[in-house]
Design a protein around this motif. Structure first.
Motif, PDB file in Angstrom:
ATOM      1  N   LEU A  26      20.138  90.635  39.798  1.00  0.00           N
ATOM      2  CA  LEU A  26      18.892  90.434  40.520  1.00  0.00           C
ATOM      3  C   LEU A  26      17.682  90.853  39.701  1.00  0.00           C
ATOM      4  O   LEU A  26      16.666  90.145  39.662  1.00  0.00           O
ATOM      5  CB  LEU A  26      18.926  91.180  41.856  1.00  0.00           C
ATOM      6  CG  LEU A  26      17.653  91.086  42.706  1.00  0.00           C
ATOM      7  CD1 LEU A  26      17.300  89.629  43.009  1.00  0.00           C
ATOM      8  CD2 LEU A  26      17.818  91.883  44.001  1.00  0.00           C
ATOM      9  N   ARG A  27      17.740  91.994  39.052  1.00  0.00           N
ATOM     10  CA  ARG A  27      16.569  92.428  38.282  1.00  0.00           C
ATOM     11  C   ARG A  27      16.278  91.460  37.136  1.00  0.00           C
ATOM     12  O   ARG A  27      15.110  91.179  36.835  1.00  0.00           O
ATOM     13  CB  ARG A  27      16.779  93.851  37.756  1.00  0.00           C
ATOM     14  CG  ARG A  27      16.659  94.905  38.844  1.00  0.00           C
ATOM     15  CD  ARG A  27      16.651  96.321  38.290  1.00  0.00           C
ATOM     16  NE  ARG A  27      16.615  97.283  39.372  1.00  0.00           N
ATOM     17  CZ  ARG A  27      15.496  97.727  39.947  1.00  0.00           C
ATOM     18  NH1 ARG A  27      14.317  97.300  39.518  1.00  0.00           N
ATOM     19  NH2 ARG A  27      15.554  98.600  40.936  1.00  0.00           N
ATOM     20  N   THR A  28      17.309  90.944  36.514  1.00  0.00           N
ATOM     21  CA  THR A  28      17.100  89.967  35.447  1.00  0.00           C
ATOM     22  C   THR A  28      16.453  88.708  35.993  1.00  0.00           C
ATOM     23  O   THR A  28      15.511  88.162  35.400  1.00  0.00           O
ATOM     24  CB  THR A  28      18.435  89.624  34.776  1.00  0.00           C
ATOM     25  OG1 THR A  28      18.992  90.809  34.200  1.00  0.00           O
ATOM     26  CG2 THR A  28      18.250  88.582  33.684  1.00  0.00           C
ATOM     27  N   ILE A  29      16.935  88.241  37.135  1.00  0.00           N
ATOM     28  CA  ILE A  29      16.347  87.054  37.758  1.00  0.00           C
ATOM     29  C   ILE A  29      14.880  87.295  38.055  1.00  0.00           C
ATOM     30  O   ILE A  29      14.016  86.449  37.761  1.00  0.00           O
ATOM     31  CB  ILE A  29      17.110  86.689  39.048  1.00  0.00           C
ATOM     32  CG1 ILE A  29      18.532  86.230  38.712  1.00  0.00           C
ATOM     33  CG2 ILE A  29      16.368  85.600  39.821  1.00  0.00           C
ATOM     34  CD1 ILE A  29      19.431  86.069  39.925  1.00  0.00           C
ATOM     35  N   MET A  30      14.559  88.452  38.623  1.00  0.00           N
ATOM     36  CA  MET A  30      13.167  88.730  38.975  1.00  0.00           C
ATOM     37  C   MET A  30      12.295  88.869  37.733  1.00  0.00           C
ATOM     38  O   MET A  30      11.141  88.432  37.724  1.00  0.00           O
ATOM     39  CB  MET A  30      13.100  89.979  39.849  1.00  0.00           C
ATOM     40  CG  MET A  30      13.718  89.791  41.232  1.00  0.00           C
ATOM     41  SD  MET A  30      13.710  91.290  42.263  1.00  0.00           S
ATOM     42  CE  MET A  30      11.946  91.486  42.577  1.00  0.00           C
ATOM     43  N   ARG A  31      12.817  89.474  36.680  1.00  0.00           N
ATOM     44  CA  ARG A  31      12.031  89.588  35.446  1.00  0.00           C
ATOM     45  C   ARG A  31      11.750  88.206  34.853  1.00  0.00           C
ATOM     46  O   ARG A  31      10.660  87.941  34.349  1.00  0.00           O
ATOM     47  CB  ARG A  31      12.768  90.452  34.427  1.00  0.00           C
ATOM     48  CG  ARG A  31      12.769  91.934  34.739  1.00  0.00           C
ATOM     49  CD  ARG A  31      13.293  92.742  33.564  1.00  0.00           C
ATOM     50  NE  ARG A  31      13.426  94.145  33.902  1.00  0.00           N
ATOM     51  CZ  ARG A  31      14.564  94.728  34.266  1.00  0.00           C
ATOM     52  NH1 ARG A  31      15.681  94.016  34.309  1.00  0.00           N
ATOM     53  NH2 ARG A  31      14.601  96.009  34.576  1.00  0.00           N
ATOM     54  N   GLU A  32      12.738  87.333  34.892  1.00  0.00           N
ATOM     55  CA  GLU A  32      12.578  86.012  34.292  1.00  0.00           C
ATOM     56  C   GLU A  32      11.714  85.092  35.147  1.00  0.00           C
ATOM     57  O   GLU A  32      11.001  84.237  34.612  1.00  0.00           O
ATOM     58  CB  GLU A  32      13.955  85.375  34.074  1.00  0.00           C
ATOM     59  CG  GLU A  32      14.783  86.082  33.007  1.00  0.00           C
ATOM     60  CD  GLU A  32      16.193  85.532  32.888  1.00  0.00           C
ATOM     61  OE1 GLU A  32      16.902  85.942  31.951  1.00  0.00           O
ATOM     62  OE2 GLU A  32      16.597  84.697  33.736  1.00  0.00           O
ATOM     63  N   GLU A  33      11.776  85.253  36.446  1.00  0.00           N
ATOM     64  CA  GLU A  33      11.077  84.338  37.334  1.00  0.00           C
ATOM     65  C   GLU A  33       9.691  84.831  37.745  1.00  0.00           C
ATOM     66  O   GLU A  33       8.764  84.044  37.883  1.00  0.00           O
ATOM     67  CB  GLU A  33      11.917  84.095  38.592  1.00  0.00           C
ATOM     68  CG  GLU A  33      13.260  83.443  38.326  1.00  0.00           C
ATOM     69  CD  GLU A  33      13.128  82.003  37.853  1.00  0.00           C
ATOM     70  OE1 GLU A  33      12.164  81.319  38.262  1.00  0.00           O
ATOM     71  OE2 GLU A  33      13.992  81.550  37.083  1.00  0.00           O
ATOM     72  N   PHE A  34       9.544  86.128  37.973  1.00  0.00           N
ATOM     73  CA  PHE A  34       8.277  86.671  38.456  1.00  0.00           C
ATOM     74  C   PHE A  34       7.390  87.003  37.271  1.00  0.00           C
ATOM     75  O   PHE A  34       7.118  88.165  36.969  1.00  0.00           O
ATOM     76  CB  PHE A  34       8.511  87.893  39.329  1.00  0.00           C
ATOM     77  CG  PHE A  34       9.239  87.608  40.628  1.00  0.00           C
ATOM     78  CD1 PHE A  34       9.769  86.361  40.915  1.00  0.00           C
ATOM     79  CD2 PHE A  34       9.410  88.596  41.575  1.00  0.00           C
ATOM     80  CE1 PHE A  34      10.437  86.102  42.102  1.00  0.00           C
ATOM     81  CE2 PHE A  34      10.072  88.363  42.770  1.00  0.00           C
ATOM     82  CZ  PHE A  34      10.583  87.103  43.028  1.00  0.00           C
ATOM     83  N   GLN A  35       6.932  85.954  36.598  1.00  0.00           N
ATOM     84  CA  GLN A  35       6.079  86.087  35.424  1.00  0.00           C
ATOM     85  C   GLN A  35       4.773  85.336  35.647  1.00  0.00           C
ATOM     86  O   GLN A  35       4.618  84.591  36.602  1.00  0.00           O
ATOM     87  CB  GLN A  35       6.779  85.498  34.185  1.00  0.00           C
ATOM     88  CG  GLN A  35       8.008  86.236  33.708  1.00  0.00           C
ATOM     89  CD  GLN A  35       8.549  85.637  32.415  1.00  0.00           C
ATOM     90  OE1 GLN A  35       7.865  84.935  31.689  1.00  0.00           O
ATOM     91  NE2 GLN A  35       9.818  85.928  32.126  1.00  0.00           N
ATOM     92  N   SER A  36       3.852  85.545  34.707  1.00  0.00           N
ATOM     93  CA  SER A  36       2.584  84.831  34.696  1.00  0.00           C
ATOM     94  C   SER A  36       1.882  84.987  36.052  1.00  0.00           C
ATOM     95  O   SER A  36       1.678  86.111  36.515  1.00  0.00           O
ATOM     96  CB  SER A  36       2.838  83.358  34.347  1.00  0.00           C
ATOM     97  OG  SER A  36       1.624  82.681  34.134  1.00  0.00           O
TER      98      SER A  36
END
Length: 489
Positions: free
Chosen positions: A165-175
């Protein structure tokens, strides 16, 4: 509110005052009395308006005194005993809020800032409560202001646990989507995953926004064509070639898109629209369709192609038209999901998106909330959040992906929040639709006055636009104080 991609650096003219009136009937976007013009894609270019102010300390109202207004607010306010979703006290205080939303298929729960802990907390607390209601009363989808492809990744995780989950959020919750990379959202998705482990009726996540598309979404569309309509594959690959040539990461991809010349962005949009037309058979491909004809391409494939078309079309627009298209698309995507699944939806986004009236009409001429009311009528209910003061995470005005902690300070006399905070409950919920028989209170709620509305970028000059609560929302959740959310990087 969160930023749509900044394809225009021009800032619009200041928004004017909003005349107090009943909420207009939702009969189509051409009938809305919103301004036009161009603006920065963050919607942060409007100057503070000169809205009417409500009196304090004895100033009279059209139908009575300050005391009469407060007495009416006291009568209609329902106390909230807690904001924390893990609070073990009985959740009976949420029953009133559940009753206010029981007839809605889509519940918009706005956030006054994109980075305040208690605002996120109370929404999660309500979602947990509604998710566990029996039968048709349950709300089982959490829709959020994130791209469709992000929603697919999160939905897969809460249902299967696939990935980290943390990886998904780091990759998706950008910009422009960095605001939600917080421990509060991590806790929400983790709770949904634990719930799904032990229940047959699964909780879902969907992203309704169109600011970016992950490469896996193209792969799903192309993969379906390769398996079921191989004759379409070469054409689809050609139509998506320029989009797939963009950088792989979200931040780099969005920056690359906004940096393209206008003619190239229009070319990308034309290609994506043509791909959607090919799959949908609608003959339009303009980003406004809702599904496929029976017996043809599955509706889910058509919808994914539609979202790609919406994204590319948005980048071909500028200023107010970009925001109009974006909010309309978010509404249509949410309605598509709700109608396709038959499940009730809680939609999470900024107050500025989910309200019926725009606080920045020069930049955001039509809101997602107005579009939802147009599409589904009373099956949509808008909840706005209000704070007397709040700490919040936001990006500094200088730009970049870095978030800092800011604070609104206490609400000023003459603001909506200053009066709401004088109600006898520290935190409370009030159904504005139930106040119409109380002349003094209804008149006060209808009048526009300065109101906190904090975008994802900290620009103090636009945080107190005049708003009419009655024209903007069905329900208000007022919190005395909120602290900044807890970020993770």
């Amino acid at each position: 509110m969160s930023a749509a991609p900044a394809v225009s650096a021009e800032r619009g003219a200041g928004a004017g005052t909003v005349t107090a009136q009943a909420r207009p009937p939702h009969t189509g976007h051409t009938g809305h009395a919103y301004g036009t013009g161009t603006g920065h894609a963050d919607g942060i270019g409007a100057a503070v308006g000169t809205g009417a102010t409500e009196g304090t300390g004895g100033t009279s109202h059209p139908y009575g005194s300050d005391r009469a207004v407060l007495a009416g607010l006291d009568r209609h306010a329902h106390p909230l005993r807690a904001t924390a979703p893990g609070d073990q006290r009985p959740a009976g205080d949420l029953a009133a809020l559940a009753r206010m939303t029981r007839d809605a298929e889509i519940i918009g729960f706005g956030e006054v800032t994109h980075g305040s802990k208690e605002v996120f907390d109370v929404r999660e607390r309500l979602f947990r409560y509604l998710a566990t209601r029996p039968g048709d009363a349950a709300v089982t989808t959490f829709a959020l202001e994130q791209p469709w492809s992000t929603g697919v990744r999160l939905d897969t995780w809460v249902r299967t646990g696939e990935g980290d989950l943390r990886t998904i959020m780091r990759e998706e919750f950008q910009s422009d989507y960095t605001s939600w990379r917080t421990e509060e959202f991590h806790r929400l998705f983790s709770w949904m995953r634990e719930y799904n482990r032990t229940h047959d009726r699964q909780l879902r996540v969907m992203g309704n926004d169109i600011g970016d598309i992950g490469r896996e979404q193209y792969a799903r569309v192309l993969g379906w064509a390769e398996r079921h309509r191989p004759a379409l594959l070469p054409v689809l690959r050609e139509r998506y070639a320029q989009l797939l040539a963009l950088p792989a990461g979200r931040d780099a991809r969005m920056k690359a898109l906004t940096g393209l010349p206008p003619a190239q962005r229009r070319s990308l949009a034309a290609d994506a629209q043509a791909a959607h037309r090919l799959l949908s058979g609608t003959g339009t491909g303009t980003g406004t369709g809702t599904g496929s004809k029976p017996g043809r391409v599955p509706a889910r494939v058509v919808q994914e192609a539609l979202v790609i078309s919406q994204m590319a079309t948005m980048y071909s627009l500028d200023g107010a038209e970009l925001h109009r298209f974006r909010d309309d698309s978010m509404a249509r995507n949410t309605v598509w999901w709700q109608r396709g699944t038959g499940e009730r939806v809680l939609a999470a986004a900024h107050n500025g998106h989910l309200a019926y009236r725009s606080a920045w009409p020069q930049q955001y001429p039509v809101t997602q909330g107005a579009a939802l009311r147009d599409l589904v009528g009373d099956d949509y209910v808008a909840i706005g959040t209000s704070v007397h003061s709040a700490g919040f995470l936001a990006r500094p005005e200088t730009g970049g992906d870095r978030r800092e902690v800011f604070d609104t300070g206490a609400a000023h006399p003459g603001s909506n929040e200053h009066t709401l905070d004088r109600v006898r409950h520290r935190d409370f919920v009030i159904d504005l639709r139930g106040t119409t028989g109380d002349r003094a209170t209804a008149a006060w709620l209808a009048a526009p006055r300065p109101t906190f509305l904090v975008p994802a970028t900290y620009v103090p000059s636009v945080m107190r636009e005049p708003q009419s609560l009655a024209e903007g929302y069905d329900v208000i959740v007022h919190l005395h104080r909120a602290e900044a959310a807890t970020p993770f990087d």
